[in-house]
Design an enzyme around this catalytic site. Structure first.
Site, mmCIF file in Angstrom:
data_model
loop_
_atom_site.group_PDB
_atom_site.id
_atom_site.type_symbol
_atom_site.label_atom_id
_atom_site.label_comp_id
_atom_site.label_asym_id
_atom_site.label_seq_id
_atom_site.Cartn_x
_atom_site.Cartn_y
_atom_site.Cartn_z
ATOM 1 N N ARG A 57 13.011 -4.754 21.770
ATOM 2 C CA ARG A 57 12.486 -3.308 21.166
ATOM 3 C C ARG A 57 13.962 -2.719 20.545
ATOM 4 O O ARG A 57 13.708 -2.179 19.314
ATOM 5 C CB ARG A 57 12.025 -2.513 22.055
ATOM 6 C CG ARG A 57 10.516 -2.849 22.370
ATOM 7 C CD ARG A 57 9.880 -2.285 23.712
ATOM 8 N NE ARG A 57 9.814 -0.749 23.770
ATOM 9 C CZ ARG A 57 9.828 -0.077 24.843
ATOM 10 N NH1 ARG A 57 9.928 -0.677 25.926
ATOM 11 N NH2 ARG A 57 9.604 1.170 24.867
ATOM 12 N N ARG A 106 8.672 3.500 11.265
ATOM 13 C CA ARG A 106 9.493 2.835 11.392
ATOM 14 C C ARG A 106 10.225 1.616 10.835
ATOM 15 O O ARG A 106 10.763 0.925 11.234
ATOM 16 C CB ARG A 106 9.015 2.106 12.933
ATOM 17 C CG ARG A 106 9.261 2.648 14.281
ATOM 18 C CD ARG A 106 8.534 1.977 15.372
ATOM 19 N NE ARG A 106 8.968 1.932 16.585
ATOM 20 C CZ ARG A 106 8.430 2.599 17.539
ATOM 21 N NH1 ARG A 106 7.374 3.336 17.544
ATOM 22 N NH2 ARG A 106 8.964 2.343 18.810
ATOM 23 N N ARG A 158 3.708 0.649 31.601
ATOM 24 C CA ARG A 158 3.664 0.180 30.306
ATOM 25 C C ARG A 158 4.478 -1.275 30.534
ATOM 26 O O ARG A 158 5.659 -1.186 30.905
ATOM 27 C CB ARG A 158 4.823 0.766 29.288
ATOM 28 C CG ARG A 158 3.851 2.175 28.808
ATOM 29 C CD ARG A 158 4.861 2.878 27.898
ATOM 30 N NE ARG A 158 5.483 2.119 26.837
ATOM 31 C CZ ARG A 158 5.968 2.720 25.908
ATOM 32 N NH1 ARG A 158 5.891 3.953 25.608
ATOM 33 N NH2 ARG A 158 6.525 1.862 24.862
ATOM 34 N N ARG A 217 11.814 4.286 33.635
ATOM 35 C CA ARG A 217 10.415 4.527 33.239
ATOM 36 C C ARG A 217 9.502 3.633 33.760
ATOM 37 O O ARG A 217 8.459 3.874 33.960
ATOM 38 C CB ARG A 217 10.574 5.097 31.647
ATOM 39 C CG ARG A 217 9.198 5.617 31.164
ATOM 40 C CD ARG A 217 9.312 5.895 29.916
ATOM 41 N NE ARG A 217 9.006 5.037 28.876
ATOM 42 C CZ ARG A 217 9.162 5.173 27.575
ATOM 43 N NH1 ARG A 217 9.572 6.273 27.176
ATOM 44 N NH2 ARG A 217 9.000 4.166 26.790
ATOM 45 N N LYS A 258 11.861 10.822 22.795
ATOM 46 C CA LYS A 258 10.881 11.348 21.432
ATOM 47 C C LYS A 258 9.705 11.750 22.114
ATOM 48 O O LYS A 258 9.218 13.264 21.733
ATOM 49 C CB LYS A 258 10.485 10.359 20.538
ATOM 50 C CG LYS A 258 11.789 9.588 19.842
ATOM 51 C CD LYS A 258 11.491 8.870 18.714
ATOM 52 C CE LYS A 258 10.559 7.543 19.117
ATOM 53 N NZ LYS A 258 11.675 6.569 20.062
#
Ligand code: AMP
Length: 190
Positions: free
Chosen positions: A146, A89, A134, A128, A14
């Protein structure tokens, strides 16, 4: 005014696509995850609260998130339109967004969803995590939480937008350019 919800599970791409699409269509990009991370970096009260949820892979409570989103939209009174990334969400967030758009005499034109298999998501997020800095990308357990949270609370929003004929699914596997083209094919029809 074009207002688009860019949708999909964590790791669907996204953020990457929103960066391209905001330039292409001159839209203001609002990523609730980015706003939370900005607050964490600046050690605000909101950041401290958000971090306690984000580190576990859970959603930040609706009221906090909705108030923050409203404030971000209000910061951009002259926007040509918005691209919402990571919001809504939950159903409560989707309803709040509809109300906000209504107040602006506008609407959400479409939810465009990037569809990617769960195991591909886990691989992408672990990759990532090697460079994103992160903490929620660095731990496979948090990544899986998640994704579970997405299926518990977020996936249902497909039906919310489908009922309004505003849901468009796009294959989220391929090169960045290929996926931008698929998304653009939808956005150009709006
Ligand atoms: P993201 O950058 O979209 O992957 O979001 C990272 C984390 O921020 C999520 O796992 C949630 O903890 C939190 N977050 C981001 N957007 C929302 C939202 N709309 N509602 C609740 N929590 C959110």
């Amino acid at each position: 005014m074009k207002n688009i919800v860019l949708f999909g599970p964590p790791g669907a791409g996204k953020g990457t696509q929103a960066d391209v699409l905001k330039e292409k269509y001159q839209l203001v990009h609002i990523s609730t995850g980015d706003v939370f991370r900005f607050n964490i970096r600046n050690a605000t009260e909101l950041g401290t609260l958000a971090k306690s949820y984000m580190d576990k892979g859970h959603l930040v409570p609706d009221e906090v998130t909705i108030n923050m989103l409203n404030a971000e939209v209000e910061k951009n009174p002259d926007a040509n339109g918005f691209i919402f990334d990571g919001f809504p969400r939950t159903k409560a967030q989707a309803k709040a967004l509809a109300q906000l758009m209504d107040e602006k005499k506008s609407q959400i034109n479409a939810m465009v969803a990037l569809e990617v298999d769960d195991e591909v998501l886990v691989e992408r997020l672990l990759e990532r995590g090697k460079s994103s800095g992160r903490p929620d990308d660095a731990n496979e357990e948090v990544i899986r939480e998640r994704i579970a949270e997405y299926y518990r609370k977020t996936d249902i929003l497909k039906e919310f937008y489908q009922a309004q004929d505003k849901y468009f699914g796009v294959d989220g596997v391929g090169s960045i350019d290929e996926i931008t083209e698929r998304l653009s094919n939808v956005i150009d029809t709006l």
